[in-house]
Write an enzyme that holds these catalytic residues in place. Structure first.
Site, PDB file in Angstrom:
ATOM      1  N   HIS A   1     -62.653  58.096  -3.316  1.00  0.00           N
ATOM      2  CA  HIS A   1     -61.241  57.951  -3.664  1.00  0.00           C
ATOM      3  C   HIS A   1     -60.357  58.749  -2.709  1.00  0.00           C
ATOM      4  CE1 HIS A   1     -61.928  56.573  -8.088  1.00  0.00           C
ATOM      5  NE2 HIS A   1     -62.559  55.817  -7.197  1.00  0.00           N
TER       6      HIS A   1
ATOM      7  N   GLU B   1     -57.886  60.771  -3.280  1.00  0.00           N
ATOM      8  CA  GLU B   1     -57.715  62.172  -3.677  1.00  0.00           C
ATOM      9  C   GLU B   1     -58.924  63.010  -3.257  1.00  0.00           C
ATOM     10  OE1 GLU B   1     -56.122  59.501  -7.075  1.00  0.00           O
ATOM     11  OE2 GLU B   1     -57.739  59.455  -5.596  1.00  0.00           O
TER      12      GLU B   1
ATOM     13  N   CYS C   1     -57.863  58.986 -11.186  1.00  0.00           N
ATOM     14  CA  CYS C   1     -58.852  58.720 -12.227  1.00  0.00           C
ATOM     15  C   CYS C   1     -59.337  60.053 -12.800  1.00  0.00           C
ATOM     16  CB  CYS C   1     -60.026  57.928 -11.650  1.00  0.00           C
ATOM     17  SG  CYS C   1     -61.119  58.899 -10.579  1.00  0.00           S
TER      18      CYS C   1
ATOM     19  N   CYS D   1     -61.345  62.259 -10.207  1.00  0.00           N
ATOM     20  CA  CYS D   1     -60.448  62.910  -9.250  1.00  0.00           C
ATOM     21  C   CYS D   1     -59.608  63.973  -9.934  1.00  0.00           C
ATOM     22  CB  CYS D   1     -59.542  61.886  -8.569  1.00  0.00           C
ATOM     23  SG  CYS D   1     -60.444  60.810  -7.428  1.00  0.00           S
TER      24      CYS D   1
END
Length: 156
Positions: free
Chosen positions: A82, A84, A110, A113
């Site tokens: 991801h 992040e 999410c 993260c």
């Protein structure tokens, strides 16, 4: 109109950069960008895609599509990292502390993260669009991380 009036707000400025970062994404489902900012300075950026040296989904196909995994579920079933996570990794790789920083992100992080951002010391998250993960919101509230939605210039 004076030039000064045409300048974007800091939020709009950083969100526009976040949207640009997302354009590097190699995810077939959703392009996400993240920018870590402290004192109005960019510390790290990240976009979602496969790890360095690994074939991207645009080359190999989407594992989540093949397995019919719904958005917001089974995050581990993906070749990609991801945005992040990549921003946190980039900062760590270059020895940059992000404790006390803001995160600008195209989407609400999410829950995986979110847990990483909490432990990395992020104090505020500015996002453009939501994400289907109720646990994320609960964790952010419990960790007392300020959350706010930011409109980008192109949205005005």
């Amino acid at each position: 109109m004076p030039v000064i009036d045409k300048r974007p707000s800091w939020d709009a400025y950083f969100m526009e950069i976040t949207i640009l970062v997302a354009k590097r994404s190699t995810c077939l489902r959703r392009a996400v960008g993240a920018v870590v900012v402290q004192n109005r300075r960019i510390l790290a950026t990240g976009y979602n895609g496969a790890p360095s040296g690994v074939m991207h989904c645009v080359e190999k196909g989407c594992l989540r599509e093949t397995m019919k995994v719904a958005s917001g579920e089974r995050h581990e079933l993906c070749r990609g990292i991801h945005a992040e996570q990549n921003a946190i990794i980039q900062a760590a790789y270059h020895g940059v502390s992000i404790r006390g920083s803001l995160l600008y992100c195209t989407n609400l992080p999410c829950s995986i993260c979110t847990k990483m951002l909490i432990n990395a010391g992020i104090k505020e998250i500015c996002y453009k669009e939501g994400y289907a993960d109720e646990l994320s919101l609960s964790l952010l509230d419990e960790a007392d991380i300020h959350l706010r939605q930011v409109v980008a210039i192109q949205d005005n």
